[in-house]
Write an enzyme that holds these catalytic residues in place. Sequence first.
Site, mmCIF file in Angstrom:
data_model
loop_
_atom_site.group_PDB
_atom_site.id
_atom_site.type_symbol
_atom_site.label_atom_id
_atom_site.label_comp_id
_atom_site.label_asym_id
_atom_site.label_seq_id
_atom_site.Cartn_x
_atom_site.Cartn_y
_atom_site.Cartn_z
ATOM 1 C CG ASN A 9 -1.693 1.267 1.425
ATOM 2 O OD1 ASN A 9 -1.827 2.040 0.475
ATOM 3 N ND2 ASN A 9 -2.227 1.477 2.622
ATOM 4 C CD1 TRP A 10 3.300 1.098 -3.019
ATOM 5 C CD2 TRP A 10 3.370 2.405 -4.839
ATOM 6 N NE1 TRP A 10 3.987 0.428 -4.003
ATOM 7 C CE2 TRP A 10 4.051 1.200 -5.128
ATOM 8 C CE3 TRP A 10 3.279 3.370 -5.850
ATOM 9 C CZ2 TRP A 10 4.635 0.950 -6.372
ATOM 10 C CZ3 TRP A 10 3.856 3.122 -7.090
ATOM 11 C CH2 TRP A 10 4.530 1.927 -7.332
ATOM 12 C CE LYS A 11 0.525 3.353 4.935
ATOM 13 N NZ LYS A 11 0.164 3.386 6.324
ATOM 14 C CG HIS A 97 -5.888 1.566 5.097
ATOM 15 N ND1 HIS A 97 -5.440 2.482 6.012
ATOM 16 C CD2 HIS A 97 -4.863 0.713 4.872
ATOM 17 C CE1 HIS A 97 -4.180 2.185 6.325
ATOM 18 N NE2 HIS A 97 -3.808 1.124 5.645
ATOM 19 C CD GLU A 99 -2.847 5.195 6.840
ATOM 20 O OE1 GLU A 99 -2.825 5.300 5.602
ATOM 21 O OE2 GLU A 99 -1.903 4.703 7.499
ATOM 22 C CD GLU A 169 -3.679 -2.910 7.320
ATOM 23 O OE1 GLU A 169 -2.537 -3.076 6.922
ATOM 24 O OE2 GLU A 169 -4.347 -1.902 7.056
ATOM 25 N N GLY A 175 1.983 2.074 10.709
ATOM 26 C CA GLY A 175 2.869 3.225 10.554
ATOM 27 C C GLY A 175 3.545 3.649 11.847
ATOM 28 C CB SER A 215 4.993 -1.825 11.939
ATOM 29 O OG SER A 215 4.480 -0.524 12.153
ATOM 30 N N GLY A 236 2.739 -1.227 4.307
ATOM 31 C CA GLY A 236 2.715 0.208 4.022
ATOM 32 C C GLY A 236 4.115 0.727 3.751
ATOM 33 N N GLY A 237 4.730 1.333 4.773
ATOM 34 C CA GLY A 237 6.035 1.982 4.612
ATOM 35 C C GLY A 237 7.069 1.121 3.892
HETATM 36 C C1 PEP Z 1 -0.844 -0.135 5.818
HETATM 37 O O1 PEP Z 1 -0.756 0.892 5.185
HETATM 38 O O2 PEP Z 1 -1.820 -0.861 5.647
HETATM 39 C C2 PEP Z 1 0.196 -0.489 6.780
HETATM 40 C C3 PEP Z 1 0.110 -1.628 7.411
HETATM 41 O O3 PEP Z 1 1.220 0.415 6.956
HETATM 42 P P1 PEP Z 1 2.632 0.130 7.690
HETATM 43 O O4 PEP Z 1 3.167 -1.155 7.114
HETATM 44 O O5 PEP Z 1 3.475 1.313 7.344
HETATM 45 O O6 PEP Z 1 2.351 -0.001 9.141
#
Ligand code: PEP
Length: 259
Positions: A9-11, A97, A99, A169, A175, A215, A236-237
């Site tokens: 997930n590039w956000k 999601h 966010e 999640e 994040g 994470s 994500g990151g």
């Molecule tokens: C996500 O965006 O769904 C996510 C899990 O982010 P991260 O891996 O950065 O925690």
Amino acid sequence: MRKLLVAGNWKMHGRLSQNEELMNSLFQQLPALSESIDILVCPPSIYLDQIKRLVDGRLIGVGAQNVSCFELDGAHTGEYSASMLADLGVSYVLIGHSERRSEQHESNDQVAIKLKNALKAGLVPLLCVGETLAEREAGLVENVIADQLSIAFAGLDSDELSRVVVAYEPVWAIGTGKTATPEQAQHVHAYIREFVAGGFGSELSLNMKILYGGSVKAANAEELFKQPDIDGGLIGGAALVTEEFTAICRAAANSPKYG
Ligand code: PEP
């Protein structure tokens, strides 16, 4: 046997040139892995067409990060529908999601509408569920997950549900650099599988992919993916760093679980 899925997930990150660079380095490093696991990237929607063209038939799926609640074309400025995503050749979409639930105040009811629209358009929805830290500390993890799942799944038939991927999640792990321990994650994944078995039968539940997100990085992916009910990750990151994302995909491909 459930094939593991690693979804990036590039956000809200990327530019045309950076995207091309990232995709080219993934193409160099991932081809052998993409035969044994499913790999997916979810760029910001305005770059979906660019990424689709770059993928050009290779074994990497492309997904959107969101979709409208509106199903039909109309006066909905700024929105894009599930059938538009399908028209673009996008095959997956993230739904609910955390966010979006927190920043855009997306409700469980809206999530349910998006899920139905995505399924109707032939997309594979990745339904995101998870509790906040306060909910975990109050002992409400299972209640929160049960609410999110039961509202999202209301009215779906078995055929529709069999096309849904769930991503657990925990909000406090997204994040933040804090990952759920493999045991904490496994506990909730097993709960989700039981919940699905209770409503829709064990065959469907055993075939459902349940991803962990929060994470995930190269250093913790292997332990997470060893857990019996964790079928890959929503990343994500670490999805923006080729070496990290590739190492996470490698951990999934090397998972001894179904070997
Ligand atoms: C996500 O965006 O769904 C996510 C899990 O982010 P991260 O891996 O950065 O925690």
